[in-house]
Each structure stands twice: as C-alpha cells, then as structure tokens.
Design an enzyme around this catalytic site. Structure first.
Site, PDB file in Angstrom:
ATOM      1  N   HIS B  49     -37.367   8.558   9.749  1.00  0.00           N
ATOM      2  CA  HIS B  49     -37.153   7.297  10.466  1.00  0.00           C
ATOM      3  C   HIS B  49     -37.249   6.123   9.496  1.00  0.00           C
ATOM      4  O   HIS B  49     -37.938   6.187   8.485  1.00  0.00           O
ATOM      5  CB  HIS B  49     -38.210   7.135  11.561  1.00  0.00           C
ATOM      6  CG  HIS B  49     -38.209   8.248  12.576  1.00  0.00           C
ATOM      7  ND1 HIS B  49     -37.302   8.309  13.603  1.00  0.00           N
ATOM      8  CD2 HIS B  49     -38.993   9.347  12.705  1.00  0.00           C
ATOM      9  CE1 HIS B  49     -37.539   9.392  14.331  1.00  0.00           C
ATOM     10  NE2 HIS B  49     -38.557  10.042  13.804  1.00  0.00           N
ATOM     11  N   CYS B 431     -23.501  33.324  14.967  1.00  0.00           N
ATOM     12  CA  CYS B 431     -23.860  34.646  15.509  1.00  0.00           C
ATOM     13  C   CYS B 431     -25.365  34.839  15.530  1.00  0.00           C
ATOM     14  O   CYS B 431     -25.854  35.842  16.040  1.00  0.00           O
ATOM     15  CB  CYS B 431     -23.160  35.778  14.760  1.00  0.00           C
ATOM     16  SG  CYS B 431     -24.050  36.429  13.336  1.00  0.00           S
TER      17      CYS B 431
END
Lengths: 411, 473
Positions: B49, B431
C-alpha cells in the site's frame, strides 16, 4: 530453421490420427510435437478396456488403442515425432519448442492443435472448506494409481459423475479402496450409461443425483465432507446436509478443452465449447491453424476423436496443397436445448457431419434443423447430455440453404 | 547459546533474520510449520500500500510509509519481483467523493504521491471500472509483490549468512533465566523476538500474562486465471469505511487477479478454511469493477490476519521482561510495513544491546531461475548447460524440471508440493496441479532421497499417497 508442411501439437489420440489423415492426403513433411516421453497422451493411463470398438472392432485398453493406431503410421518416414517437447509459443507460423535439446524453432505451413483437454479443478467451483490433502481430480488419481502404483485414498467419495470419476470408482475399488458414493448435482448422470452400470451398480456404489459437496473438512488430511441436496434449480436445500467420513474426494466435474495456445494466438473462442470456433475443415479463425479432438470439444469416445482428427489431418493437407477455401461460410445457430455445435460454421461443398450436445434429458424428441431452404425434423429417442449427437447433412440438402442454419430440440 | 531467537518465520520474522544476518550474531529462527511463510504471509492481498490509508499517528501509518519506500530496493537486493503498478480508490457517490478528499489530505500530509481523476478520465485508463465510479484517487506508488517470495528469499539469504532455521519446531515453554531464556528446556538465547502472528499472545503467555490478545480475522479471496485481455492493470480499492479497506481487485506479479478479501472474526486461530465469504466478495466487488470474468476463477483461499485488541502494530520490548521483544498485531498493512518494522527492530531494539561488527564476507543469494523472464538465447544456453531446464513439468505456468530441482536444493528449500508451488509456481495455473503434481512429487522424492509415499502436500501429516495399489486387499 527446420521447415515442415504441417506441425501437429500433441501426440495423443488426436495428434496420431491427424498425422495419419495428413499423410494419407499427400503431405510429405509432418512433425508431431509431444510433451510426454511417448505417444498416446492420456490413453496411456487409461488401462481399462472399452476403447476401439468403432475403429478396430474390438475392445482395447487405452495403451493398446494408442499402440494400434500408432502402428498405422510408425513406418512412415514422412511423419516425425519430437518427444519431451513443449510448445511455448506460436508466432505466425514459427513454433518455439522447449525441450531437453534446447529452445528450438520450426517453421511450418499449417498447424493442427491436438492438445486434448484438462479437468476442472476444485478451485474453479469454489469448493468451500479446508485445504487439506486428499482432494484430487479423478484423472490425477488415475495417473497416481495406473502409472505410479499408489492409491490417493482408502475411503473415497466422488463428486461428479463424469466418466473418469466412474472409471476411478471401479479402479480404486479393485485396488483395495472403499468407494462410499458418487454425488451428481444434476438430476441425471453425466457419464455413459455403460459406465454407470459397470463401474457403480456392479460394485454397489450409490449414486446421489441432485446432490453436491457443500464443504470439505480436515486439518491435515481430509476427514469428512458435507453432502447437500439441491433443488430443480440446482440451489442448495438448507437442512439437507449430511456428514460423510472419507479420506479422499475425487472430482469429476467437467473437462475443459486445453486452449492456452489458442487463446494466446488470439483465435476466436466459442464461449459454449470454451475452444476455437472452426469451420467444416476444422480451421480456426486464423488461416492455417486447425483444431481437433478434445481440444476442440470433449468427445465421449476415443474412436470419435480419431475419426474427427483424421478428417482434420486431411483438411490441413488440402489447405497446404491446394490453398484456402475462399467460399462463403454459413453460420450455425443453436437454441432450445442445444448447448453447442461443431463446426460453428461451414462451407457449402460436401456432406458434413455436425456434432452437438443437449442441455438436459429428452425422452422422445426431434432434432429440428431449419433455415431458408431447409426444414428437417430428425426423430431421436432418449437424447442425453452425456452423449454427443451426430447429424450428417448431405451436400444436396445443404446447397438449398440460404443464410444461417438453426438447430433446436423439440420435445 | 544463541544471541537472538526469532519465533515465527513469516515475512516480518524472516526480514528481521535477514537484516540481522549482516552482523556477527548467532541467530535462530523457529517455525512451528513445515515451511516458512505459512501463516498470514502466505495468504493476503500481496500488495504494498502507498500509506494513504492508516490512521495518522499510528505505527501502521509510520511503517507503511517507510516500507513502501523500501520495497523497490529491497526486492532488487533480494532478486525478487516488485512492480509499482499503482492503485485507484474508486468513489461511487458524493459521500464517497468527500471521503476521497479526506484521503487526499492524508496524502499531502504524508508526501504520498496522488492524483485526483474524474470518473471518465479513470475509465479511460481502467475500462472495467464500474459505471457508477464518479471520481478516483490515483496512488502511483502502490506496488505488488509476492510476499512469500520475499520471505523465502530473505530467509535463504539469511541462512547463507549463518542464520539457523528450525522448521516443525513448536515453542511450548519459555523460561526466563538470569542472563538468557530457555526455550523448550533445550534452546538458550539471550533475546527473543516474538513474530508468531496469530499466536503472538500464546507465546507471550508462556512468560507472563500477555498485554494484548491476538485474534484471527479471516479474509477470503478468489484467484482469476491469466487473462488475454487485461481486466485491471492497477489495484482497485473501494472507498474505505470504518470496517476497513474493503474488497479489492489486485493484479498479481504473475498476471493473475485476486478478488477479496472479506473480514470475519473466527474462534480457531488456525482455521484457514474458505466459507461463505466468497459470496460476499462476489457481491461487493461489483461496486468498483464490472465485466468480472468469474468463469476464469481457478482457486480460492483464506488468510488469517493477526489482529490485536490494541488496534495497531505492537512493536516493543516487553515492559516487564527484558530482552523479550514483541512484534505483534502485524495485520494489514503488514506486508507493506514488514521491511521497515524489521529494520527498525534490528537497529533500535537489538544493536544497542551488543558490541557487534558487520560481516565482511556477506553472501548474496542467486535469483530463482525464471524462464519466462529471460530471452530465448539465454533459455537455449541454460538448457544446453543443463537439459533439465528443457523439460517442462508444469504446462500451465511453463515451469521446467530444472527450476523445481533448483528450489528444492537451496537453503530454505522446498520440501512439500506446496513448498515447490510457492517457490516456482507449478500448480498455480489453470489446472491447479492436476497434470504436474504427480511429476513434482516424484522430483521431490528423488531430490530429498525419500520414498514417494512420504511426500506431503502442505502441512505436516498431509501425505499425498495413502497406500500402494492392492496393499489393503
């Protein structure tokens, strides 16, 4: 840079058949690129029988089917195989391959993608609960069992009634695991009827239709799952939760065409099949790039994969030798019960076999094919989502058509 | 006798070890799990941040600002990824626009670079902002990192420079002796730094009644697959409320997008299961962005924020027990603050206790080999030197056998399927390990000289294979 007329990506059932089709139709320089150390793809871990009834008139195991089909091309010097090699990029018609020899590049006039499909993982359905071990897709469990000789669980529950899940219910039972049950969120099974009979009923394994797994529990290893019933809108029915103790949950919740390379290429995708949109030559929206087999749409039987891919091989050979078919493309439109159709569009040049699936069970029904110049009702009994439908339309019938062709099911 | 023992190998503990390893101390890191970065560090928004948000005067504010400034250089030093992609705080009502003005004031006070954009200007840059977005605070110094990569790299380098790491080591007792502490009746150490995350109070309670209580606040996330068309290219925040920063859309270093988190207080501090939070996120995320490709979801996970009832970081030497240092309550913006916290703890709370000297033979780690970041020529050369780099194991993320072997055989190396996944990504793709997990398992067994049946998925006793075929017949 080595040059080929045709490069086929994937040496499984689709790739082998595509190579045969291309060879039979005059190509002299074909390369098949296979990621694994041998041909056959997923067939090599499918050691049960049931393959090849349509192709060889006998029931073969997966590896035998692969062997038998490969035997048809093994002596052809026109077809080369490159193993342990992964295609990492296709740039125009230059293919970059990563393998143990280095980063190789090949130039080709046409490409067939025969990359098969992958299983939908737990994360894709947002399965709730712990991140313990014991949760596998059925195909992964199959690989562990048939290729490495290990069971991933001793008390197994299966979510989804896809064929691999059903096959694994039988396999794991035979190898010493207890399979407690199979849950299917739909009110019907998604597997072939013969697999329900041979893999569940013969082993007294219950099938819970209209049920799904609400959550999975276990700090280290799976300890239990919560099974929940769903209503006819597939919404979970609160209060119907059942705790089922198991150390393994297998997922057989759908196969998705392996479309990574296609997406990267910018080929147009059909949101229904999640794979390339193709014409009756199996050519995608990019000239010279063809797609077939389970990377185009998921088939019921390997025999159908082979059949389709051999045709794709022929079409690719035709393209290389005779150039692009520039005639107009007719669009297929699906509605009322038809979930997808392949090819999505076609040229008016030959008989065409259309393949599609329906979205629910129809007992007595008609396949309605219509358009300007065509209106045909084909009676079919017992159409089910788990079985691919095929309709052959003759060249003469198709030639009358003006504008798009529509497909629907009438009950 | 160790000079310093750090309890907990999350990002803060590991960075403290890293900064300490520059000096001639005898340092030990204890971790109860079987790998590092397994707590809050392994499951969060994976971002740095700008420092616009924390309340003025708090340690969260101070360390966030300092940490944000440190990250680019730290990641360069550790040879890990960092991207300053910027962030948008998206307002959707007049009331929220007013709140943006308050945030602007904070940006000015804190020297945080910012820009105010109209809804239309912002939508040109981020076409998938929700239609209702009317005004945007742009924060270009916001960055993204892979927090576990920072942690693993920091500890690897620390270990190359003599720091010891004990995994699977749970601290069950601490005794205060005259000149040292005795941990579990066997480890002597002059100083303890408590970086135990959600268990900070439990550790403190072994010595005295903890001055704070640690709670776990669960946050759940969705992970979207790589997308061909960019969904968002910056972090998208809603306007913050009293409840927190809200549900974000965060691009990751590897081209995925995270959607989340929610915030749920939970009783069991180790319960990182996913729950109904995902339904909440699905609803909330629509406030700021549209065209969300939920069909590209490949994974869901939950993280546990170590919240303390003092509502700020608690970083100080214990007021009763000398040489016991708390680094507690490191919840958001904990990842952003971690480097600054670690440096401060080392410089202000440790160095003054010793006569020390800097090591003159300090060793730097080598970067993980990232084949997607090198040229085709380099790739070819790498493979020709070692063919294992040519063998692709993970088809989704295109990870080679050589890369997997590399991350197993390092200091702080991988010992589990998840450990390999965190370090070099096989199993992170679409996957989710369906194809490569059996291969990764074989490689782990080979490299660690174990039987395949001994390999674990993630935590202790999470074995993958339960029996040999026919064993139970």
């Amino acid at each position: 840079m080595d040059k080929y007329e045709l490069i086929i990506i994937g040496g499984g059932s689709a790739g082998i058949a595509a190579a045969l089709g291309a060879y039979e139709n005059g190509l002299k320089k074909i390369l098949v690129i296979e990621r694994d150390s041998e041909y056959g793809g997923i067939l090599q871990q499918c050691i049960h029988n049931g393959f090849g009834l349509h192709t060889f008139n006998e029931e073969l195991s997966g590896p035998s089917y692969a062997q038998k089909y490969y035997d048809l091309i093994k002596d052809k010097k026109e077809i080369e195989f490159l193993y342990n090699a992964a295609v990492i990029k296709i740039d125009n018609k230059v293919i970059s391959v990563q393998c143990e020899k280095g980063l190789l590049k090949y130039e080709t006039q046409a490409i067939i993608l025969a990359t098969g499909c992958r299983e939908r993982p737990a994360g894709a359905i947002g399965l709730k609960g712990d991140r313990c071990s014991g949760v596998y897709t059925a195909g992964t469990a199959q690989k562990y069992l048939n290729k490495q000789g290990y069971l991933v669980g001793k008390k197994v529950f299966i979510l989804g009634s896809g064929d691999i899940g059903l096959i694994m219910a039988r396999r794991m039972s035979l190898e010493g695991a207890k399979v407690i049950g199979v849950a299917e969120i739909q009110p019907y099974s998604n597997g072939l009827a013969r697999n329900i009979k041979q893999c569940l009923e013969d082993f007294n394994i219950p099938l819970y239709l209209s049920h799904t797994v609400e959550s999975i529990h276990g700090k280290k290893r799976l300890e239990y799952i919560t099974l929940i019933e769903v209503d006819d809108k597939l919404q979970k029915i609160e209060g119907s939760e059942k705790k089922i103790e198991c150390d393994c949950l297998l997922l057989s919740i759908g196969l998705i065409p392996e479309n990574t390379l296609i997406e990267e290429l910018g080929v147009k995708i059909d949101p229904r099949t999640k794979a390339a949109i193709v014409d009756d030559n199996y050519m995608s929206s990019i000239e010279g790039i063809f797609v077939c087999g389970n990377s185009l749409h998921v088939h019921d039987l390997v025999d159908y994969v082979s059949l389709e891919s051999r045709k794709a091989g022929k079409a690719a050979a035709n393209y290389v030798l005779n150039g692009l078919d520039n005639s107009n493309l007719i669009e297929n439109k699906v509605s009322n019960g038809v979930s997808y159709i392949v090819p999505q569009h076609f040229h008016l040049k030959s008989d065409i076999e259309f393949m599609f699936r329906v979205n629910k069970i129809y007992k007595q029904s008609y396949i309605h094919v219509y358009g300007n110049g065509i209106d045909k009702k084909i009676k079919r009994l017992g159409i089910v989502p788990s079985e691919m439908q095929k309709v052959l339309l003759k060249k003469e019938e198709l030639e009358k058509l003006q504008g798009e062709l529509n497909w629907e099911i009438i009950e | 006798m160790y000079d310093i023992t750090i309890i907990g190998a999350g990002i803060t503990g590991s960075l403290i070890a890293y900064y300490l390893s520059e000096y001639d101390f005898n340092v030990l890191v204890l971790e109860k799990e079987n790998d590092v970065a397994n707590g809050a560090t392994g499951a969060n928004s994976a971002m740095v941040h700008s420092g616009h948000d924390p309340k003025p005067g708090t340690l969260k504010c101070k360390y966030n600002l300092l940490g944000n400034a440190m990250y680019p250089k730290l990641c360069e030093d550790l040879k890990v990824s960092y991207k300053a992609i910027g962030a948008f705080v998206a307002a959707t009502s007049l009331e929220e626009e007013k709140k943006l003005d308050e945030l602007v004031k904070q940006c000015i006070d804190r020297n945080v670079p910012y820009e105010l954009l109209s809804g239309d200007e912002a939508k040109k840059l981020e076409p998938n902002l929700a239609d209702d977005v009317s005004k945007v605070l742009s924060l270009p110094s916001t960055g993204i990192v892979t927090p576990w990569e920072v942690t693993i790299a920091a500890l690897e380098e620390a270990m190359l420079n003599g720091v010891n790491l004990k995994l699977n080591y749970e601290v069950k007792s601490i005794e205060k002796k005259d000149d040292c502490f005795l941990i579990n009746d066997e480890i002597k150490t002059k100083i303890i730094i408590n970086c135990a995350g959600v268990h900070c109070d439990d550790i403190t309670n072994l010595l005295r009644v903890s001055p704070y209580k640690t709670e776990a606040r669960k946050g759940e996330y969705f992970v979207l697959d790589h997308l061909n068309d960019t969904f968002v290219s910056r972090v998208i925040y809603p306007v913050p409320t009293i409840k927190g920063k809200g549900v974000l859309a965060v691009p990751t270093i590897h081209g995925n997008v995270l959607l989340g988190p929610n915030s749920d207080y939970i009783e069991d501090k180790d319960d990182a299961s996913t729950n109904k939070g995902l339904d909440f996120i699905k609803k909330e995320i629509n406030k700021t962005v549209k065209n969300i490709p939920f069909n590209k979801m490949i994974h869901t996970f939950a993280g546990l924020r170590p919240h303390i009832d003092l509502n700020d970081f608690y970083i100080q030497e214990d007021d009763e027990i000398k040489n016991f240092i708390h680094v507690a309550g490191i919840e958001s913006p904990g990842i952003s603050a971690a480097p600054a916290i670690a440096k401060d703890v080392v410089e202000k709370k440790i160095l003054n206790k010793f006569d020390y000297k800097k090591k003159d033979n300090y060793v730097h780690r080598e970067a993980f080999i990232k084949m997607d970041e090198i040229s085709d020529e380099k790739k070819d050369e790498l493979i020709k030197n070692n063919p294992d780099f040519g063998k692709i194991i993970c088809r989704c993320e295109k990870i080679s056998k050589g890369q997997i072997i590399d991350v197993i055989n390092r200091k702080c190396g991988a010992t589990t399927i998840k450990g390999v996944k965190l370090r070099c990504r096989p199993g992170m793709g679409r996957c989710q390990g369906g194809f490569c997990e059996p291969e990764v398992l074989k490689i782990l067994a080979q490299q660690l000289n174990k039987d395949v049946s001994e390999i674990e998925l993630n935590v202790k006793d999470s074995k993958v294979l339960l029996a040999k075929a026919k064993e139970d017949l």
